[in-house]
Write a protein that holds these residues in place. Structure first.
Motif, PDB file in Angstrom:
ATOM      1  N   ALA A 100     -20.032   0.035  -1.370  1.00 50.01           N
ATOM      2  CA  ALA A 100     -19.866   1.036  -2.300  1.00 50.01           C
ATOM      3  C   ALA A 100     -18.629   1.176  -3.114  1.00 50.01           C
ATOM      4  CB  ALA A 100     -19.765   2.459  -1.220  1.00 50.01           C
ATOM      5  N   CYS A 101     -17.765   0.594  -3.023  1.00 52.26           N
ATOM      6  CA  CYS A 101     -16.377   0.429  -3.796  1.00 52.26           C
ATOM      7  C   CYS A 101     -16.442  -0.345  -5.043  1.00 52.26           C
ATOM      8  CB  CYS A 101     -15.378   0.315  -3.111  1.00 52.26           C
ATOM      9  SG  CYS A 101     -13.775   0.531  -3.452  1.00 52.26           S
ATOM     10  N   HIS A 102     -16.000  -0.059  -6.224  1.00 44.60           N
ATOM     11  CA  HIS A 102     -16.025  -0.834  -7.223  1.00 44.60           C
ATOM     12  C   HIS A 102     -14.856  -2.051  -7.206  1.00 44.60           C
ATOM     13  CE1 HIS A 102     -12.214   1.319  -7.914  1.00 44.60           C
ATOM     14  NE2 HIS A 102     -11.914   0.515  -8.852  1.00 44.60           N
ATOM     15  N   THR A 103     -14.152  -2.006  -5.981  1.00 45.51           N
ATOM     16  CA  THR A 103     -13.113  -2.995  -5.663  1.00 45.51           C
ATOM     17  C   THR A 103     -13.896  -4.250  -4.892  1.00 45.51           C
ATOM     18  OG1 THR A 103     -12.526  -2.128  -3.537  1.00 45.51           O
ATOM     19  CG2 THR A 103     -11.196  -1.340  -5.690  1.00 45.51           C
ATOM     20  N   GLY A 104     -15.074  -4.105  -4.782  1.00 46.19           N
ATOM     21  CA  GLY A 104     -15.818  -4.858  -3.864  1.00 46.19           C
ATOM     22  C   GLY A 104     -15.909  -4.714  -2.347  1.00 46.19           C
ATOM     23  N   ARG A 105     -15.451  -3.576  -1.964  1.00 44.01           N
ATOM     24  CA  ARG A 105     -15.130  -3.144  -0.328  1.00 44.01           C
ATOM     25  C   ARG A 105     -16.266  -2.361  -0.090  1.00 44.01           C
ATOM     26  NH1 ARG A 105     -10.040  -3.645  -2.486  1.00 44.01           N
ATOM     27  NH2 ARG A 105      -8.514  -4.958  -1.131  1.00 44.01           N
ATOM     28  N   ARG A 106     -16.796  -2.357   1.117  1.00 47.48           N
ATOM     29  CA  ARG A 106     -17.859  -1.802   1.764  1.00 47.48           C
ATOM     30  C   ARG A 106     -17.447  -0.107   1.453  1.00 47.48           C
ATOM     31  NH1 ARG A 106     -23.202  -1.375   3.030  1.00 47.48           N
ATOM     32  NH2 ARG A 106     -23.408  -0.080   4.846  1.00 47.48           N
ATOM     33  N   THR A 107     -16.261   0.244   1.604  1.00 52.02           N
ATOM     34  CA  THR A 107     -15.829   1.621   1.607  1.00 52.02           C
ATOM     35  C   THR A 107     -14.755   1.765   0.620  1.00 52.02           C
ATOM     36  OG1 THR A 107     -14.982   3.537   2.944  1.00 52.02           O
ATOM     37  CG2 THR A 107     -14.364   1.292   3.651  1.00 52.02           C
ATOM     38  N   CYS A 108     -14.791   2.989   0.164  1.00 54.11           N
ATOM     39  CA  CYS A 108     -13.417   3.319  -0.678  1.00 54.11           C
ATOM     40  C   CYS A 108     -12.177   3.579  -0.184  1.00 54.11           C
ATOM     41  CB  CYS A 108     -13.785   4.410  -1.573  1.00 54.11           C
ATOM     42  SG  CYS A 108     -15.072   4.156  -3.206  1.00 54.11           S
ATOM     43  N   PHE A 109     -12.496   3.857   1.178  1.00 51.34           N
ATOM     44  CA  PHE A 109     -11.268   4.371   2.046  1.00 51.34           C
ATOM     45  C   PHE A 109     -10.808   3.192   2.887  1.00 51.34           C
ATOM     46  CE2 PHE A 109     -14.021   8.027   1.251  1.00 51.34           C
ATOM     47  CZ  PHE A 109     -13.063   8.885   0.892  1.00 51.34           C
ATOM     48  N   TYR A 110      -9.923   2.173   2.304  1.00 55.99           N
ATOM     49  CA  TYR A 110      -9.362   0.827   2.875  1.00 55.99           C
ATOM     50  C   TYR A 110      -7.813   0.931   2.853  1.00 55.99           C
ATOM     51  CZ  TYR A 110      -8.960  -0.207  -1.989  1.00 55.99           C
ATOM     52  OH  TYR A 110      -8.516  -0.191  -3.562  1.00 55.99           O
ATOM     53  N   ARG A 111      -7.301   2.235   2.423  1.00 56.17           N
ATOM     54  CA  ARG A 111      -5.830   2.214   2.492  1.00 56.17           C
ATOM     55  C   ARG A 111      -5.422   3.145   3.439  1.00 56.17           C
ATOM     56  NH1 ARG A 111      -3.726   2.956  -3.422  1.00 56.17           N
ATOM     57  NH2 ARG A 111      -5.361   4.276  -3.646  1.00 56.17           N
ATOM     58  N   ALA A 112      -4.598   2.723   4.628  1.00 54.40           N
ATOM     59  CA  ALA A 112      -4.497   3.731   5.609  1.00 54.40           C
ATOM     60  C   ALA A 112      -2.751   3.745   5.586  1.00 54.40           C
ATOM     61  CB  ALA A 112      -4.619   2.984   7.229  1.00 54.40           C
ATOM     62  N   ALA A 113      -2.509   5.181   6.028  1.00 50.90           N
ATOM     63  CA  ALA A 113      -0.698   5.356   6.009  1.00 50.90           C
ATOM     64  C   ALA A 113      -0.532   4.840   7.232  1.00 50.90           C
ATOM     65  CB  ALA A 113      -0.742   6.923   6.254  1.00 50.90           C
ATOM     66  N   GLY A 114       0.710   3.917   7.375  1.00 52.52           N
ATOM     67  CA  GLY A 114       1.159   3.458   8.541  1.00 52.52           C
ATOM     68  C   GLY A 114       2.799   3.143   8.200  1.00 52.52           C
ATOM     69  N   GLU A 115       3.121   2.358   9.060  1.00 54.65           N
ATOM     70  CA  GLU A 115       4.739   2.188   9.182  1.00 54.65           C
ATOM     71  C   GLU A 115       5.416   2.335   7.818  1.00 54.65           C
ATOM     72  OE1 GLU A 115       6.599   2.403  12.008  1.00 54.65           O
ATOM     73  OE2 GLU A 115       4.709   3.038  12.752  1.00 54.65           O
ATOM     74  N   GLY A 116       4.946   1.341   6.856  1.00 57.17           N
ATOM     75  CA  GLY A 116       5.449   1.093   5.676  1.00 57.17           C
ATOM     76  C   GLY A 116       4.884   1.830   4.573  1.00 57.17           C
ATOM     77  N   GLY A 117       4.021   2.726   4.787  1.00 53.56           N
ATOM     78  CA  GLY A 117       3.575   3.390   3.496  1.00 53.56           C
ATOM     79  C   GLY A 117       1.974   3.076   3.682  1.00 53.56           C
ATOM     80  N   LEU A 118       1.183   2.660   2.839  1.00 57.92           N
ATOM     81  CA  LEU A 118      -0.101   2.505   2.765  1.00 57.92           C
ATOM     82  C   LEU A 118      -0.323   0.930   3.091  1.00 57.92           C
ATOM     83  CD1 LEU A 118      -1.548   4.428   0.149  1.00 57.92           C
ATOM     84  CD2 LEU A 118      -1.718   5.068   2.297  1.00 57.92           C
ATOM     85  N   THR A 119      -1.213   0.525   3.949  1.00 54.94           N
ATOM     86  CA  THR A 119      -1.693  -0.835   4.222  1.00 54.94           C
ATOM     87  C   THR A 119      -3.155  -1.144   4.220  1.00 54.94           C
ATOM     88  OG1 THR A 119      -1.681  -0.207   6.705  1.00 54.94           O
ATOM     89  CG2 THR A 119       0.190  -1.602   5.922  1.00 54.94           C
ATOM     90  N   GLU A 120      -3.705  -2.105   3.795  1.00 55.77           N
ATOM     91  CA  GLU A 120      -5.091  -2.352   3.539  1.00 55.77           C
ATOM     92  C   GLU A 120      -5.897  -2.681   4.710  1.00 55.77           C
ATOM     93  OE1 GLU A 120      -6.124  -4.563   0.207  1.00 55.77           O
ATOM     94  OE2 GLU A 120      -4.835  -3.327  -1.307  1.00 55.77           O
ATOM     95  N   THR A 121      -6.949  -2.168   5.027  1.00 60.52           N
ATOM     96  CA  THR A 121      -7.729  -2.209   6.226  1.00 60.52           C
ATOM     97  C   THR A 121      -8.831  -2.842   6.335  1.00 60.52           C
ATOM     98  OG1 THR A 121      -8.475  -0.147   6.278  1.00 60.52           O
ATOM     99  CG2 THR A 121      -6.432  -0.002   7.369  1.00 60.52           C
ATOM    100  N   VAL A 122      -9.383  -3.043   4.903  1.00 61.65           N
ATOM    101  CA  VAL A 122     -10.637  -3.700   4.640  1.00 61.65           C
ATOM    102  C   VAL A 122     -10.348  -4.446   3.479  1.00 61.65           C
ATOM    103  CG1 VAL A 122     -13.123  -3.215   4.046  1.00 61.65           C
ATOM    104  CG2 VAL A 122     -11.852  -1.508   5.229  1.00 61.65           C
TER     105      VAL A 122
END
Lengths: 137, 137
Positions: A100-122
């Motif tokens: 679905a995502c123009h970055t080539g990922r299945r989903t546009c929601f691939y950045r999660a809030a975590g310990e150090g800010g955002l981390t990529e999950t996909v």
């Protein structure tokens, strides 16, 4: 899924478009439940989506209809269109071809809030260059 | 899940709030994948949500912070906050206590486009009167 024009008008009557004539639409993979993306629709794109069974958004940046997959081939096939309680958001349950995502990922929601800010999950499943047939820069 | 102020600011820096200082946020039940609702957040509500682990929206109709469940008891506990590729939509993976919808349904997306227009796909689990402690009309 297709709808006759009359049926589409009944659905449109329940949608509260915003001041710009748009409504947010969430796309969800129908069988896995994965939320793929959020984009905007106008009345014309809702009509086309119901008539063709292929998801058509309205691109705010390009100010025109955006037939999902028309340049990338990553089409969304509508399984079910739902309207929320107050009519100001749509949920599209779809069969997503490819990503679905123009970055080539299945989903546009691939950045999660975590310990150090955002981390990529996909990770990307395909390169954007492969999707759009050209390189950038 | 809680975040320090510094971590929240890193997340906020990735969010592209609209001209009204708002961003749409989709709430999804974290384990079943069910899309529950869509509402709006401002920077303050994102900060509070990350700090407390309880989802706080911004109510456009009431023009103030909306701590989900503050009147109904139907709280959303944040499991994961995701930012989409272009930073203009959030996905909140939550544990929903009870029901998300003010109509007493688990999800706000209970009306599906079908043969005759819209049909209801989800029945209320509780009455709105039970949720809000008063009758309407």
């Amino acid at each position: 899924m297709t709808q006759t024009d009359t049926q589409a008008e009944a659905v449109l009557a329940a949608i509260r478009f915003d001041a710009n004539g748009l409504v947010p639409a969430i796309a969800q993979q129908h069988d896995t439940g994965e939320v793929l993306m959020m984009a905007w629709m106008n009345a014309e794109s809702v009509r086309e989506t119901l008539a063709t069974g292929r998801v058509c958004y309205f691109s705010r940046s390009r100010n025109k209809l955006w037939r999902k997959g028309e340049s990338s081939g990553q089409t969304q096939h509508l399984k079910q269109l739902l309207v929320d309680c107050d009519g100001d958001t749509l949920l599209l349950r779809v069969q997503q071809d490819g990503v679905a995502c123009h970055t080539g990922r299945r989903t546009c929601f691939y950045r999660a809030a975590g310990e150090g800010g955002l981390t990529e999950t996909v990770a990307p499943a395909v390169s954007p260059e492969a999707l759009y047939g050209h390189t950038h820069g």
